[in-house]
Design a protein around this motif. Structure first.
Motif, short mmCIF file in Angstrom:
data_model
loop_
_atom_site.label_atom_id
_atom_site.label_comp_id
_atom_site.label_asym_id
_atom_site.label_seq_id
_atom_site.Cartn_x
_atom_site.Cartn_y
_atom_site.Cartn_z
N ALA A 1 -20.07 31.93 11.82
CA ALA A 1 -19.12 30.83 11.98
C ALA A 1 -19.55 29.64 11.13
O ALA A 1 -20.74 29.40 10.90
N ILE A 2 -18.57 28.88 10.63
CA ILE A 2 -18.84 27.72 9.80
C ILE A 2 -19.18 26.53 10.69
O ILE A 2 -18.42 26.19 11.60
N PRO A 3 -20.32 25.87 10.46
CA PRO A 3 -20.65 24.67 11.26
C PRO A 3 -19.58 23.60 11.08
O PRO A 3 -19.03 23.42 9.98
N PRO A 4 -19.26 22.86 12.13
CA PRO A 4 -18.17 21.87 12.04
C PRO A 4 -18.44 20.75 11.05
O PRO A 4 -17.50 20.12 10.57
N ASN A 5 -19.71 20.47 10.76
CA ASN A 5 -20.03 19.34 9.87
C ASN A 5 -20.31 19.79 8.44
O ASN A 5 -20.76 18.98 7.62
N PHE A 6 -20.05 21.05 8.13
CA PHE A 6 -20.40 21.53 6.79
C PHE A 6 -19.55 20.88 5.71
O PHE A 6 -20.06 20.50 4.65
N GLN A 7 -18.24 20.74 5.95
CA GLN A 7 -17.40 20.10 4.95
C GLN A 7 -17.78 18.63 4.74
O GLN A 7 -17.70 18.12 3.62
N HIS B 1 -20.24 14.54 0.87
CA HIS B 1 -21.20 13.48 0.55
C HIS B 1 -22.28 13.95 -0.41
O HIS B 1 -23.25 13.22 -0.65
N LEU B 2 -22.12 15.15 -0.95
CA LEU B 2 -23.14 15.67 -1.87
C LEU B 2 -23.21 14.83 -3.14
O LEU B 2 -24.30 14.45 -3.59
N ALA C 1 -23.00 12.26 6.68
CA ALA C 1 -21.99 13.01 7.43
C ALA C 1 -22.01 12.68 8.92
O ALA C 1 -21.23 13.24 9.68
N GLY C 2 -22.92 11.79 9.33
CA GLY C 2 -22.97 11.36 10.72
C GLY C 2 -23.87 12.18 11.60
O GLY C 2 -23.82 12.04 12.83
N LEU C 3 -24.73 13.01 11.02
CA LEU C 3 -25.65 13.82 11.81
C LEU C 3 -26.97 13.09 12.00
O LEU C 3 -27.36 12.26 11.17
N PRO C 4 -27.69 13.39 13.07
CA PRO C 4 -28.98 12.71 13.31
C PRO C 4 -29.98 13.00 12.19
O PRO C 4 -30.01 14.09 11.63
N MET D 1 -26.72 25.56 6.37
CA MET D 1 -25.89 24.67 5.56
C MET D 1 -26.56 24.36 4.23
O MET D 1 -25.88 24.24 3.20
N LEU D 2 -27.89 24.23 4.21
CA LEU D 2 -28.60 24.02 2.95
C LEU D 2 -28.40 25.20 2.01
O LEU D 2 -28.11 25.02 0.81
#
Length: 537
Positions: free
Chosen positions: A67-73, A78-79, A131-134, A159-160
């Motif tokens: 499954a694709i993590p919700p924060n991947f996009q 922000h790359l 992306a708003g992740l800790p 994700m990396l």
């Protein structure tokens, strides 16, 4: 742009930056990119233009296996800004020529592998934070050589890897990628490798039945760093290649400042590739373990639209050409180059869905042609645990029992001590690390204690100390010698077919009469086999 016809007019700071960049061979390309991206009035690159240049948009990502993590996009969006913020220093709202060169060298110049990985992890940490992740990774200093601390979760590692995969696809100047028709590859075998290598003692993991997104395991940053250096040393090439490729595309008319990845148009090579044992995810993962030209050859299987594709690379597949050592030999004979052999096996009954079936894939990389010999041979090679967990076992330097390939001996009536017929890698005769029988029906895997040729480690999870005999599901052989080696094998096969046809033909005109003909000789032998044949002298 800072270029000048007189070296005396060029500041020393600029000469130093240009000299370092020239050592990479990219100075002419960077001059063209700067002239396109820079504002003629300020002679600097506006920050938004550089961010747009390195931007990456991948809409509706999909993956069959995970499954694709919700924060991947959000990470991908922000790359570009993360790359610019970490590599390029701004002056008066823009990036000057000198800072443009320094930023490129900081990413694509000569540096240690550890420094390169620090830079990659810094970009990951900044993109995740945007992306708003800790924030999970901390760095002691602003330099790439600063010590990294903190941890990553398995989903962060996934994700990396996916981020690097998309960067790889982009910088290889391929036609298309993205959209619902071409999803991301299953890289769970790489994630499980990181988890098993970096997790604290006592963590239990069943890679055959595990969801990466739900794994609550902290992987220490220092251990992740060591795992990446050992297992995927070429991962940082994805970032440096992406930066170089994006700058190169900036001054081409057809791709100018286009950060998006369009939908795929021709899917037939992709579908064909993913039906092989060496699918895109496994091929790309294996290419990350190599620091040689072989990485590029395996990349052709990872990215079917790149290079010559997969049609000429696959030499043998048991499900297509038939099982058995003779079938194997007829397809690999004459190929004088590196080869990658993959063995898919099952330690349970594949026809019984009782949950005890364990399927796994092993691999062996050889650097020479196969030979019909009754002893081990070879100059170099590697063993791979590919699925469900990827690990690479390089040569240990203690022995050179890399390959054993022995067919039925010809011309011998009786051998009191016959050597085993089959295919093997590592160990010794009778105690091979990996051995395949003559019919390609069973594979035997032994503990690394019997093998001094390859590094130690388990070839599949929970291997144990006792030999494991498993049922072979499929075998594939991929040629990694390039087009020239394949053409040489084709010429070799044509010569062998010509010689075989000539040996089959018997010219009756060479016999003077019936008494000398082979038909008369055969009839005499059948009618009276005990008859004494006298030779006229």
């Amino acid at each position: 742009m800072g270029a000048s016809s007189s070296t005396e007019q060029v500041p020393a700071e600029q000469r130093e930056a240009e000299s370092l960049t020239a050592s990479t061979g990219a100075l002419p390309m960077l001059q063209k990119a700067f002239s396109v991206l820079a504002d003629p009035q300020t002679n600097t690159i506006p920050l938004h233009s550089l961010q747009q240049c390195f931007g990456l948009v991948f809409e509706n990502p999909t993956c069959e296996g995970t499954a694709i993590p919700p924060n991947f996009q959000g990470l991908l969006s922000h790359l570009g800004s993360s790359i610019v913020d970490l590599l390029f220093m701004t002056e008066k709202g823009g990036v000057s020529w000198i800072e443009f060169l320094r930023g490129y060298v900081k990413c694509c110049g000569r540096m240690s592998a550890s420094t390169s990985f620090n830079g990659l992890f810094r970009i990951l940490a900044m993109a995740l934070a945007k992306a708003g992740l800790p924030e999970k990774l901390q760095f002691e200093s602003d330099d790439d050589g600063g010590k990294m601390s903190g941890f990553l979760m398995p989903v962060d590692v996934l994700m990396l890897l996916w981020m690097c995969y998309i960067m790889s696809w982009n910088y290889k100047n391929l036609v298309s990628f993205g959209g619902k028709d071409h999803g991301l590859p299953d890289l769970s075998h790489l994630v499980f490798s990181a988890v098993l290598s970096c997790a604290e003692a006592g963590v239990e993991l069943n890679p055959w039945d595990c969801d990466i997104l739900s794994m609550d395991v902290q992987l220490p940053a220092a251990k992740i760093h060591l795992w990446a250096l050992k297992t995927v040393p070429s991962l940082t090439d994805c970032l440096s290649g992406y930066v170089h490729g994006k700058l190169e595309k900036s001054f081409t008319s057809e791709n100018k400042l286009d950060p998006s990845c369009s939908a795929a148009h021709d899917l037939s090579p992709i579908v064909e590739c993913n039906t092989n044992l060496l699918n895109q995810g496994r091929a790309w993962a294996i290419s990350l373990t190599l620091r040689s030209t072989l990485s590029g050859e395996i990349t052709k299987a990872s990215f079917p639209s790149y290079g010559d594709g997969t049609k000429d690379s696959i030499l043998y597949r048991s499900s297509l050409h038939g099982k058995g050592l003779n079938r194997f030999w007829s397809n690999v004979e004459g190929y004088n180059g590196p080869m990658l052999i993959l063995i898919a096996a099952s330690s349970g009954d594949v026809h019984n869905d009782n949950g005890n079936v364990r399927r796994w894939i092993l691999g062996a990389l050889t650097h020479q042609a196969f030979e019909n010999r009754d002893m081990f041979y070879g100059s170099s090679g590697s063993l791979y645990a590919i699925s469900p967990v990827l690990n690479v076992f390089l040569p240990s330097g203690k022995e050179k029992n890399f390959v054993y390939s022995h067919l039925h001996p010809t011309g011998r009536v009786y051998d009191p001590h016959p050597k085993p017929v089959g295919l093997a890698f590592g160990g010794s005769i009778g105690n091979e690390r990996i051995s395949i029988d003559e019919d390609f029906a069973k594979v035997t895997v032994r503990h690394h204690a019997v093998d001094k040729t390859y590094q130690s480690g388990s070839l599949f999870p929970s291997q144990g100390f006792l030999p494991v005999e498993a049922l072979i599901l499929d075998v594939e052989v991929w040629g990694l010698g390039g087009r020239t080696t394949k053409e040489m094998q084709t010429s070799y096969k044509k010569r062998e077919e010509l010689f075989t046809d000539q040996r089959r033909k018997v010219d009756l005109k060479t016999f003077s009469n019936w008494e000398d003909s082979p038909e008369k000789m055969m009839m005499d032998m059948v009618s009276n086999p005990n008859r004494v044949q006298r030779e006229d002298r």
